[in-house]
Scaffold this motif. Structure first.
Motif, PDB file in Angstrom:
ATOM      1  N   LEU A 104      57.295  -0.641  24.262  1.00  0.00           N
ATOM      2  CA  LEU A 104      57.456   0.236  25.425  1.00  0.00           C
ATOM      3  C   LEU A 104      57.394  -0.568  26.714  1.00  0.00           C
ATOM      4  N   SER A 105      56.415  -1.441  26.795  1.00  0.00           N
ATOM      5  CA  SER A 105      56.215  -2.262  27.988  1.00  0.00           C
ATOM      6  C   SER A 105      57.411  -3.175  28.234  1.00  0.00           C
ATOM      7  N   TYR A 149      54.007  -0.968  19.138  1.00  0.00           N
ATOM      8  CA  TYR A 149      54.621   0.177  19.807  1.00  0.00           C
ATOM      9  C   TYR A 149      54.459   0.036  21.322  1.00  0.00           C
ATOM     10  N   ILE A 150      53.220  -0.222  21.759  1.00  0.00           N
ATOM     11  CA  ILE A 150      52.939  -0.353  23.184  1.00  0.00           C
ATOM     12  C   ILE A 150      53.637  -1.575  23.770  1.00  0.00           C
ATOM     13  N   GLU A 151      53.642  -2.672  23.035  1.00  0.00           N
ATOM     14  CA  GLU A 151      54.331  -3.881  23.482  1.00  0.00           C
ATOM     15  C   GLU A 151      55.821  -3.612  23.704  1.00  0.00           C
ATOM     16  N   LEU A 188      51.451   8.667  20.397  1.00  0.00           N
ATOM     17  CA  LEU A 188      52.597   7.765  20.348  1.00  0.00           C
ATOM     18  C   LEU A 188      53.553   8.301  19.284  1.00  0.00           C
ATOM     19  N   ILE A 248      53.704   3.950  29.288  1.00  0.00           N
ATOM     20  CA  ILE A 248      52.872   4.046  28.092  1.00  0.00           C
ATOM     21  C   ILE A 248      52.099   5.357  28.173  1.00  0.00           C
ATOM     22  N   ARG A 276      43.013   3.892  20.854  1.00  0.00           N
ATOM     23  CA  ARG A 276      43.790   5.105  20.638  1.00  0.00           C
ATOM     24  C   ARG A 276      43.130   5.930  19.551  1.00  0.00           C
TER      25      ARG A 276
END
Length: 66
Positions: A49-50, A45-47, A21, A56, A2
């Motif tokens: 969201l998933s 953050y991504i974890e 994000l 994502i 990112r």
């Protein structure tokens, strides 16, 4: 991977922010610490969201210097 923005904060800490994000911001005493912390923040953050079933966001940021 990112893209992040890193800049000195008013309190003497370095601030790292991931613009793709929303709200994903961290800081550190040094640039390296701020980068380490934002990597961890991005991962969490991504974890989250998933796990919550959200899409994502793509990292399609284009930085232009004017």
């Amino acid at each position: 991977m990112r893209q992040v923005i890193i800049y000195p904060g008013e309190d003497g800490y370095w601030v790292a922010q991931c613009p793709t994000l929303p709200g994903c911001i961290s800081q550190g005493i040094t640039k390296n610490e701020a980068l380490h912390n934002i990597k961890e923040a991005i991962s969490l953050y991504i974890e989250t969201l998933s796990e919550d079933g959200h899409l994502i966001p793509e990292d399609n940021l284009e930085l232009v210097r004017v």
